[in-house]
Design an enzyme around this catalytic site. Sequence first.
Site, PDB file in Angstrom:
ATOM      1  N   ASP A  28       1.329  29.099  27.207  1.00  0.00           N
ATOM      2  CA  ASP A  28      -0.052  28.576  27.568  1.00  0.00           C
ATOM      3  C   ASP A  28       0.073  27.987  28.911  1.00  0.00           C
ATOM      4  O   ASP A  28       1.131  27.578  29.245  1.00  0.00           O
ATOM      5  CB  ASP A  28      -0.331  27.674  26.559  1.00  0.00           C
ATOM      6  CG  ASP A  28      -1.900  27.221  26.733  1.00  0.00           C
ATOM      7  OD1 ASP A  28      -2.407  27.785  27.081  1.00  0.00           O
ATOM      8  OD2 ASP A  28      -2.075  26.165  26.072  1.00  0.00           O
TER       9      ASP A  28
ATOM     10  N   GLU B 151      -1.537  29.177  34.258  1.00  0.00           N
ATOM     11  CA  GLU B 151      -2.212  29.798  35.395  1.00  0.00           C
ATOM     12  C   GLU B 151      -1.901  29.517  36.672  1.00  0.00           C
ATOM     13  O   GLU B 151      -1.815  30.221  37.738  1.00  0.00           O
ATOM     14  CB  GLU B 151      -3.624  29.063  35.275  1.00  0.00           C
ATOM     15  CG  GLU B 151      -4.675  29.656  34.090  1.00  0.00           C
ATOM     16  CD  GLU B 151      -4.123  29.027  32.610  1.00  0.00           C
ATOM     17  OE1 GLU B 151      -3.780  27.932  32.705  1.00  0.00           O
ATOM     18  OE2 GLU B 151      -4.122  29.864  31.762  1.00  0.00           O
TER      19      GLU B 151
ATOM     20  N   ASP C  52      -9.617  29.111  25.976  1.00  0.00           N
ATOM     21  CA  ASP C  52     -10.333  28.160  25.081  1.00  0.00           C
ATOM     22  C   ASP C  52     -12.073  28.475  24.912  1.00  0.00           C
ATOM     23  O   ASP C  52     -12.684  27.868  25.465  1.00  0.00           O
ATOM     24  CB  ASP C  52     -10.193  26.747  25.502  1.00  0.00           C
ATOM     25  CG  ASP C  52      -8.662  26.293  25.584  1.00  0.00           C
ATOM     26  OD1 ASP C  52      -7.951  26.984  24.691  1.00  0.00           O
ATOM     27  OD2 ASP C  52      -8.352  25.394  26.112  1.00  0.00           O
TER      28      ASP C  52
END
Length: 767
Positions: free
Chosen positions: A409, A412, A483
């Site tokens: 997670d 990015e 999300d």
Amino acid sequence: METLPSVTQANQTMTFNYPNRHLQISVLTPEIIRVFEFRGDKGQSYAVEGNKQQPTTFTLNKNDNHYELKTDSLLLKIDADQHIDVYDQADHQLITDYRGSRSPLDRGIDEAHKQLVEAEGHTVSQSVNGDDNGYYEVVKSLAANEHLYGLGDKTGYLDKRGYEYDNWNTDNPAPQMENFTKLYKSIPVMYGLKNGYPYGLFFDNPYRSHFDMGKENSNYYFYSAVAGNLDYYILGGQTFKDVVTNYTYLTGRVPLPQKWTLGYQQSRWGYSISQQEVETIADHLKKSKLPCDAIHFDIDYMRGYRVFTWNNEAYQNDPKAFLQNLKQRGIKIVTIIDPGVKKDPDYSVYSEGVKKGYFVKTPDGQVYINKVWPGDSAFPDFGRPEVRNWWAQNTKFLTDIGVAGIWNDMNEPASFDGDIPDNIVFSDQELKSAHQKMHNVYGHNMAKATYEGLKTHQGKRPYIITRAAYAGTQKYSTVWTGDNRSLWAHIQMMIPQLCNLGLSGFAFAGTDIGGFGSDTTPELLTRWIEAAIFSPLLRNHSAMGTRHQEPWSFGEPTLSIYRRYLQLRYHLIPYMYDLFAQETKTGLPIMRPLVLNYDDDPRVTDIDNEFMVGNSLLVAPIVEKSQTKRLVYLPAGQWIDFWNHREYTGGKDIVVNAPLDKLPLFVQKNAILPWGQQVDHISEDPDDEMTFHVWGDEGHYDHYQDNGMDFNYQKGEFNRYAISVNRNQVSVKLLHQGFKSVYRKIKVVLPEKTVTLTYEPRTSRYL
Ligand code: GLC
């Protein structure tokens, strides 16, 4: 009109020597052609690994005003003005360079409102301040009848025409609506269906890039990038499916997953705070008779969010024993791992990383620090092979405890203390590079490192879920869409997101069922489990602080309906596993937009609320609040209602009733579907028998079986069965026998009778 450029040819690559540039065109296969212009970037592709060029015959002829490059499938016309026009072998226009100049939207930006307008994020579509000389754009004509797909899981609808998108992996917690131009992934592949003829374009450049899909002007679409080489692939193929097969040939396919990863997975940020909490969830699952294969541990299981640590005190100082115990109860554990390493000199992962120079640095050579969950954190330089190795070794900490999969997670990479500046020093393999180039492949390289780690330490097919990705990440990891929220708009968006991800190579994908942020409702959760029941990754996950959304949270009838659909899923896992076995050869996704299977039916080009599972199942979920009936478009052919076996002739819309407990589901007539036994978990023991349902009185089905866990299938340890039914006569043949546990019994269920065949070991036949 300029004069035609000279051409130099080396093997299958032709260089067109224009006065201002050298444009290289390489024939990789009859259906894949690469267009390349070196613009200073010396790195290698992260998406395309290995040499994809096959010996291919083609011709290059010079005409009056253009060159013609011809393979068995594609025709390219290259003219003096540097236009490249692409046709299929029957001369249908596929890709045409736009002849005019762009007409940027007049946004009426005045000084007073500049900030407001810039907050909309329209910066990549034009050269920033005119001084970014690495900028380039590729503008192609858009036909009146042209539909556009792909781009991974960008927001909005299935048909991307009329919207614009940015590729810059971004964690933005606001509700993701169709005005969001960027999300966590950058997958710069797009498909067009021009007057019904399919093609693809893959732009392989990790720098910040932009797709305008005919928003600025309905006569063209364009791709632009702030820097990097011009490097794109023209993808042809007879059918839309062929084009997807070509794209996945180029960038790779989802490897065969472990079978249990197709089972249900329960998650919530907060469970793993303590052993008791997790136990309660496992108990509830059992008590409620809910099939389930995994519980996910979010960041709470760690010691102060330090990756590769465990808060042992909350696990009776023996997490390994606890995980072992859960495993015996059929529940595997998947743990989250973020890239940010907490800045703490007393923490070995940090101190080792600093000592060995494994973190990204500021231009003056300091370890670069930003904030994520652990507070001040350093970021591993995943572009470097040595750093990936180090990370892979670190995963042993988790596999030694018995963790079954890793959930990547915040890769990015997300940063809470402002954006990471473009000039932070990152590595591009062994080359010194910068954040500006390596940002969009950061999650990709982290997934690759994690894959190597799991493969080495577990010896099984690695199970990884990643939030950030680039084209090609599908070779290493599954994905989820990040999300989302408990909003009807987001259950609706799930379908186009997962379908476009599938077209973009990511056959193994899912969304947070029930919605991650915001509070769900019993009705929304119910419709969500129905709509998502065939999404390859089947996980209910929610944010800490939101209303609980475990299947039992709302009592009845939610629980019973939820259970009923999980049971349906488990019965059909053998079908989904078969689809994955096929996908490894074709690259075709499990969950498909109708347009992929019926690319010659103009009615299906923009269906956002139906999808197919393989070729045989058509799913038309309810994704509107309070709706209890809906229109379902059935494409040509005969269809059978899964629930009441009523038969319909396709090529039209029908109205179906869908009370809260019903997912409208249709089976193509004469399809044969495997039907696994009702189980609570996917067992590691091989199935002793298998049932096949015949949805008609004839048909054929190719079924795959292996141990569902490791790589032995690559050595031939698998079985393939051919089930054939002709005028109610059943035959089963073993097409390949390499896995020792052949089914002892095979049951074939026809509308009027059931035929049971028994394996005869002496002859290896079913009688
Ligand atoms: C991110 C993830 C989410 C996770 C949370 C806490 O928001 O997308 O799934 O629960 O971080 O780790």
